[in-house]
Design an enzyme around this catalytic site. Structure first.
Site, short mmCIF file in Angstrom:
data_model
loop_
_atom_site.label_atom_id
_atom_site.label_comp_id
_atom_site.label_asym_id
_atom_site.label_seq_id
_atom_site.Cartn_x
_atom_site.Cartn_y
_atom_site.Cartn_z
N SER A 104 0.81 -1.22 0.00
CA SER A 104 0.00 0.00 0.00
C SER A 104 0.85 1.28 0.00
O SER A 104 0.51 2.23 -0.73
CB SER A 104 -0.98 0.00 1.17
N GLU A 122 4.85 2.16 10.89
CA GLU A 122 5.12 0.72 10.92
C GLU A 122 5.84 0.43 12.22
O GLU A 122 6.73 1.17 12.63
CB GLU A 122 5.96 0.32 9.69
N ASP A 148 3.39 3.16 16.93
CA ASP A 148 2.12 2.44 16.99
C ASP A 148 1.10 3.22 16.15
O ASP A 148 0.74 4.35 16.49
CB ASP A 148 1.70 2.38 18.46
N ASP A 169 -4.81 -0.97 8.41
CA ASP A 169 -4.66 -2.35 7.93
C ASP A 169 -3.86 -3.16 8.95
O ASP A 169 -2.75 -3.61 8.67
CB ASP A 169 -3.94 -2.30 6.56
C1 LIG Z 1 -1.19 -6.23 7.01
S1 LIG Z 1 0.37 -5.55 7.22
C2 LIG Z 1 0.34 -4.08 6.30
C3 LIG Z 1 0.26 -4.25 4.82
C4 LIG Z 1 0.23 -2.97 4.04
N1 LIG Z 1 -0.77 -2.04 4.56
C5 LIG Z 1 -0.05 -3.25 2.59
O1 LIG Z 1 -1.23 -3.29 2.21
O2 LIG Z 1 0.89 -3.42 1.82
C6 LIG Z 1 0.29 -4.96 8.85
C7 LIG Z 1 1.57 -4.33 9.33
O3 LIG Z 1 1.32 -3.69 10.58
C8 LIG Z 1 2.47 -3.80 11.37
N2 LIG Z 1 2.01 -3.55 12.74
C9 LIG Z 1 1.49 -4.42 13.64
N3 LIG Z 1 1.06 -3.76 14.73
C10 LIG Z 1 1.29 -2.44 14.50
C11 LIG Z 1 1.01 -1.25 15.23
N4 LIG Z 1 0.40 -1.27 16.41
N5 LIG Z 1 1.35 -0.07 14.66
C12 LIG Z 1 1.95 -0.01 13.44
N6 LIG Z 1 2.24 -1.11 12.71
C13 LIG Z 1 1.89 -2.30 13.23
C14 LIG Z 1 3.00 -5.17 11.08
O4 LIG Z 1 4.38 -5.25 11.39
C15 LIG Z 1 2.71 -5.29 9.58
O5 LIG Z 1 3.82 -4.90 8.83
#
Ligand SMILES: C[S@@+](CC[C@H](N)C(=O)[O-])C[C@H]1O[C@@H](n2cnc3c(N)ncnc32)[C@H](O)[C@@H]1O
Length: 310
Positions: A104, A122, A148, A169
């Site tokens: 994304s 991230e 976060d 996401d």
């Molecule tokens: C589903 S992936 C994202 C995919 C991306 N949005 C895409 O469509 O290409 C979710 C991501 O959130 C990260 N993540 C998990 N908890 C998080 C948090 N509380 N805040 C930010 N990032 C977080 C994970 O490390 C992961 O890389």
């Protein structure tokens, strides 16, 4: 320590739906000249190599992007045609398979106008430098923080231009991601009720996901759109990702029509068994109660699957 890595799942059927809708939202919003702030609260690594060690392990892109890659654009609904054109950027024009799968942040960054801005969050320490490298060509317009995403979102709202597109996401690796997503969106809406918010939700056989879906569709905005794509029935033990939902709060005008054209076609291309289907529900403020989820329940499932299973 977070274990989820999006590299395992990049380009799968859920990414196709999410990224198609995301790109369509941005294109609709960019029809007006006002600058847009785009926020990706859970950004991942930004881009993925299909032959990379993690992505190759599961090769989930074969369930999504891989099924569409070789198809001719003129046979596709506009929403998918635009998505595929965006995914083909950075790949050689006649490549038989993708060399690079955009996530994304990269998709969004490529479509920014000079006046727009992208803010990515991230949390995973391994993905942050990968994301920084992916977005480096876009300079100051694309900013990344290791933080976060649920907490950081409110700090970016309201945007000076009063126009924003937010993708939330989460990996749903932690059960607390569900209430935290709702809290974060409520706070964001309190600060900026007219933003367009896109929330990804897994289609898995769990009661709390049903409830979460209803709660997301009840968030206090003027209108909401729910689009769901089911690609297959659950595995025998009730585990596994059957498909995905997107809740779009304040969807841009025209998105529903684009989805009505695209979703029957997408079910045909990405469906894995006879239970494959889609659902689109739109609600305006003061409209009927939020819908029951389209996801079938599996009453025999008692185990605790990962929230965003492979
Ligand atoms: C589903 S992936 C994202 C995919 C991306 N949005 C895409 O469509 O290409 C979710 C991501 O959130 C990260 N993540 C998990 N908890 C998080 C948090 N509380 N805040 C930010 N990032 C977080 C994970 O490390 C992961 O890389």
């Amino acid at each position: 320590m977070l274990a989820y890595r999006h590299a395992f799942h990049a380009g799968n059927h859920a990414d196709v739906l999410k990224h198609s809708v995301l790109m369509a939202c941005l294109a609709h919003l960019q029809q007006k000249p006002t600058p847009i702030l785009v926020v990706d609260t859970h950004a991942g690594a930004g881009s993925y190599v299909p032959d990379g060690s993690l992505t190759r392990q599961k090769s989930e892109w074969h369930t999504g992007l891989g099924r569409l890659w070789g198809m001719r654009a003129e046979k596709m609904p506009a929403l998918i045609r635009d998505y595929l054109a965006a995914m083909r950027e950075g790949n050689s024009p006649d490549a038989a398979k993708p060399d690079l799968i955009a996530g994304s942040p990269l998709l969004l960054a490529r479509r920014l106008r000079d006046k727009d801005g992208l803010r990515c969050c991230e949390a995973h320490p391994t993905d942050v430098p990968l994301l920084q490298a992916t977005l480096a060509p876009f300079g100051r317009r694309a900013q990344i923080i290791q933080a976060d995403g649920f907490e950081a979102l409110r700090g970016w709202l309201p945007p000076a231009s009063r126009r924003a597109l937010v993708l939330m996401d989460p990996s749903y690796e932690l059960k607390s991601d569900y209430p935290r997503a709702l809290k974060s969106l409520r706070e964001a809406i309190d600060r900026f009720a007219t933003g367009c918010f896109v929330l990804w939700i897994p289609m898995i056989a769990r009661h709390e996901v049903d409830r979460f879906l209803r709660q997301s569709m009840a968030l206090p905005v003027a209108s909401r759109l729910l689009v769901s794509l089911k690609v297959r029935s659950p595995l025998k033990d009730g585990l596994g990702l059957m498909g995905s939902h997107l809740v779009i709060l304040n969807p841009p005008f025209g998105l529903r029509a684009s989805l009505e054209e695209a979703m029957p076609w997408l079910v045909k291309q990405l469906g894995q068994d006879a239970t494959a289907r889609f659902d689109i529900t739109q609600q305006e403020a003061g409209g009927p109660r939020p819908p029951r989820p389209v996801m079938p329940r599996n009453p025999r499932s008692r185990s605790t699957p990962p929230h965003r299973p492979a």
